[in-house]
Design an enzyme around this catalytic site. Structure first.
Site, PDB file in Angstrom:
ATOM      1  N   ASP A 277       0.994  -0.989  -0.322  1.00  0.00           N
ATOM      2  CA  ASP A 277       0.099  -0.163   0.535  1.00  0.00           C
ATOM      3  C   ASP A 277       1.299   0.829  -0.483  1.00  0.00           C
ATOM      4  O   ASP A 277       1.976   1.061  -0.132  1.00  0.00           O
ATOM      5  CB  ASP A 277      -0.899   0.303   1.112  1.00  0.00           C
ATOM      6  CG  ASP A 277      -0.254   0.005   2.704  1.00  0.00           C
ATOM      7  OD1 ASP A 277       1.236   0.650   2.674  1.00  0.00           O
ATOM      8  OD2 ASP A 277      -0.859   0.252   3.587  1.00  0.00           O
ATOM      9  N   ASP A 279       1.290   4.895   1.679  1.00  0.00           N
ATOM     10  CA  ASP A 279       1.090   5.498   3.643  1.00  0.00           C
ATOM     11  C   ASP A 279       1.807   7.201   3.142  1.00  0.00           C
ATOM     12  O   ASP A 279       2.852   7.064   2.585  1.00  0.00           O
ATOM     13  CB  ASP A 279       2.010   5.098   4.722  1.00  0.00           C
ATOM     14  CG  ASP A 279       1.603   3.756   4.928  1.00  0.00           C
ATOM     15  OD1 ASP A 279       0.547   3.251   4.532  1.00  0.00           O
ATOM     16  OD2 ASP A 279       2.547   2.723   5.148  1.00  0.00           O
ATOM     17  N   ASP A 380      -3.148   5.054   2.206  1.00  0.00           N
ATOM     18  CA  ASP A 380      -3.689   5.685   3.573  1.00  0.00           C
ATOM     19  C   ASP A 380      -3.738   7.699   4.430  1.00  0.00           C
ATOM     20  O   ASP A 380      -2.132   7.499   3.466  1.00  0.00           O
ATOM     21  CB  ASP A 380      -2.627   4.980   4.809  1.00  0.00           C
ATOM     22  CG  ASP A 380      -3.193   3.673   5.237  1.00  0.00           C
ATOM     23  OD1 ASP A 380      -4.696   3.149   4.728  1.00  0.00           O
ATOM     24  OD2 ASP A 380      -2.756   2.740   6.442  1.00  0.00           O
TER      25      ASP A 380
END
Length: 456
Positions: A277, A279, A380
C-alpha cells in the site's frame, strides 16, 4: 482416667555426620594447568573424547567462561578466531599481549598426552593473534535492540535465512497445501476481511471467491470493494505507482491548503521498490492549520474520480498536557491521528497497458478520446499536527521490528514512553519536544539511523 493404650517410647535419633565428598574419578596431577578445548571445527564428539583423555592423564578441563583457564587448545582455527569464540562464550579474562590464557594448537596437546605431563610451550605451538582483543570484542558485541543496528535491504546473510538442509519443512508444506489453509489464504486477502470472518466463511462451507459470489455472502461495503478489486489489491504496488499517487495527493493538498506538505512513508521511504500500500503523511508548518484539511482533500480526490472507496476516522488524540497519556506504559504502535483508509484509482493515460488493472472492462475515455487504463491501490492518508510530525514520520516509516525495539529500548533503557505522537519521560513526568527524527535519537542517546537502514 488412665489411657488404655501403652505409651510408645520415642526412639533416639542418631546424629548423622556429613558424608565425605566423593573422590574424583581421576586425581588432578597438574592443578596449575587448566585446559579449555575449543569446540569450533573440532566438533562435540572429538572434544568429548579429548576431554576424557586429558582428565585421565590428570589435567583439569573447564569451559570457556571459567576464569581459571590457563591453556586454550584449538584445532584448525586462527588465533583471532579463537579469541572471538572465547568472547562469544562469555570469557572476559583475555589478555592476548600478556599471554593469558595461552592459545595453543593441538600439537601441544598431543605431545602433553604422550608425555603424561604438560609439554614445554614452543613457538610452533602458539596461535598468533593479529587483531587486538578489544577490536575482536567490539566485533562480537551485537546490539540487543533493532533500533541500534543498521539493517540494509541487501545484506550478507540472505543465503543463511533460507532452510539449509532440505530447503523446505515437510510439516509446513503439509499445512500450506491443506484445504483450510488455502481457503483462509484466499479470504484474508480480501480488503476488509480478517481471520475471524474468513474462518466463519470456511465453517459455512465456502472455499473460493466464486463461492462467495454464488452464495451471495453478506459483505460490508469495504469487503464488496475488496472483492471487486481483488486482483489489483493483491498485486505489489510499484515505486512508480507510489510516486504518482503522491503527486496527485500533493496537487489536491495544494488546492485545499497552500503550504501544507505530503510525505511518502512506509517501506518506500526505507528504499523498497514494491509494497502492499501507500502511506502518506499530511501536515502544515502552522499548528492548527491542518484541521479540516483531510475532508477537503477527500472531497477533491473524489470529484476528480480518484477514489473507489474511502473511510475516515477522526483525531482521537488526547492533549499533551494529559499526564495519563505519558504514564501509560502499554503505549502501542497504533496512533490516534485523523486518517483516511482508501482505495485509489490510479490512471495510466496513453493507452499503454500497465499493471494488473490495465484496460479494465468499461474503462473511462478522457476528453481527448484516449482510453484511460487504471489500477486499484490501497492508500492511507494521515494528518498530523506539525509538532507531532517527527514522531509520526518515525513511526510510519517502520520497519515493524525496528519500531518495536525502539519502543522497548526507550522504556527499559531510558525510562521513556515513545509513541507516534510524543516522547514522554516516565520519571521526570515531562514531554520531550523534537523538530526531527534526529532530535528524537538524541533524546534517546542513540546514533541516528537513516530510513534506508531500518529494514530489520
Amino acid at each position: 482416667m488412665m489411657s488404655q493404650f501403652p505409651v510408645k517410647k520415642k526412639k533416639k535419633q542418631r546424629l548423622r555426620l556429613p558424608s565425605p565428598p566423593a573422590p574424583l574419578a581421576h586425581p588432578v596431577r597438574f592443578p596449575k594447568v587448566v585446559l579449555c578445548l575449543v569446540e569450533k571445527r573440532m566438533g562435540a564428539t572429538r572434544k568429548a573424547f579429548l576431554t576424557t583423555l586429558a582428565r585421565q592423564r590428570g589435567f583439569l578441563v573447564e569451559d570457556a567462561n571459567s576464569d581459571r583457564v590457563t591453556h586454550v587448545v584449538s584445532e584448525g582455527n586462527s588465533g583471532d578466531e579463537v579469541v572471538e569464540w572465547l568472547l562469544k562464550k562469555g570469557s572476559r579474562g583475555i589478555d592476548v599481549l600478556g599471554g593469558c590464557p595461552v592459545l595453543l594448537n593441538t600439537s601441544w596437546f598431543t605431545e602433553s598426552m604422550s608425555a603424561g605431563r604438560p609439554a614445554e610451550i614452543e613457538p610452533r605451538h602458539r596461535l598468533q593473534v593479529a587483531a587486538h582483543a578489544e577490536t575482536l570484542e567490539a566485533r562480537c558485541q551485537v546490539p540487543v535492540y533493532a533500533c541500534q543496528r543498521r539493517t540494509l535491504l541487501a545484506h550478507r546473510n540472505q543465503t543463511l535465512t533460507e532452510v539449509l538442509e532440505d530447503g523446505a519443512s515437510a510439516e509446513v508444506e503439509r499445512v500450506k497445501h491443506s484445504e483450510r489453509y488455502q481457503a483462509m489464504k484466499v479470504f484474508t486477502k480480501i480488503f476488509g476481511v480478517g481471520v475471524k470472518t474468513a474462518s466463519r466463511w470456511y465453517q459455512e462451507g465456502l472455499r473460493t471467491l466464486a463461492d462467495l459470489q454464488a452464495h451471495r455472502a453478506k459483505l460490508s461495503k469495504e469487503q464488496e470493494v475488496g472483492l471487486l478489486h481483488y486482483d489489483d489489491l493483491n498485486t505489489p504496488v510499484e515505486r512508480s505507482d507510489a510516486e504518482a499517487i503522491s503527486q496527485v495527493v500533493r496537487d489536491a493538498v495544494r488546492q485545499c491548503l497552500p503550504g501544507a506538505s505530503v510525505t511518502l512513508a512506509g517501506g518506500f521511504r526505507r528504499g523498497k521498490q514494491t509494497g502492499h500500500d501507500v502511506d502518506l503523511l499530511l501536515t502544515h508548518p502552522t499548528e492548527g492549520q491542518e484541521v479540516g484539511l483531510l475532508k477537503k482533500v477527500i472531497s477533491w480526490l473524489d470529484k476528480q474520480g480518484f477514489l473507489l472507496y474511502h473511510s475516515s476516522r477522526r483525531n482521537t488524540f488526547q492533549a499533551l498536557e494529559d499526564p495519563e497519556l505519558g504514564s501509560n506504559s502499554s503505549a502501542s504502535t497504533m496512533d490516534h491521528f485523523e486518517r483516511c483508509l482508501s482505495i485509489f484509482c490510479l490512471h495510466f493515460p496513453g493507452g499503454v497497458q500497465i499493471g494488473a488493472g490495465a484496460q479494465k472492462p468499461g474503462g473511462a475515455v478522457t476528453g481527448s478520446g484516449v482510453s484511460s487504463f487504471w489500477k486499484a491501490v490501497r492508500v492511507d492518508l494521515v494528518v498530523t499536527p506539525f509538532s507531532q510530525f517527527p514522531f509520526a514520520l518515525l513511526g510510519w516509516t517502520g520497519s515493524k521490528n525496528f519500531e518495536r525495539d525502539l519502543r522497548r529500548y526507550s522504556k527499559h533503557e531510558k525510562k521513556m514512553a515513545l509513541s507516534n505522537h510524543a516522547l514522554y519521560h516516565l520519571e521526570q513526568k515531562t514531554f520531550l519536544t523534537a523538530a526531527s527524527e534526529e532530535e528524537i535519537s538524541q533524546h534517546l542517546d542513540l546514533e541516528y539511523v537513516p530510513p534506508e537502514e531500518r529494514n530489520s
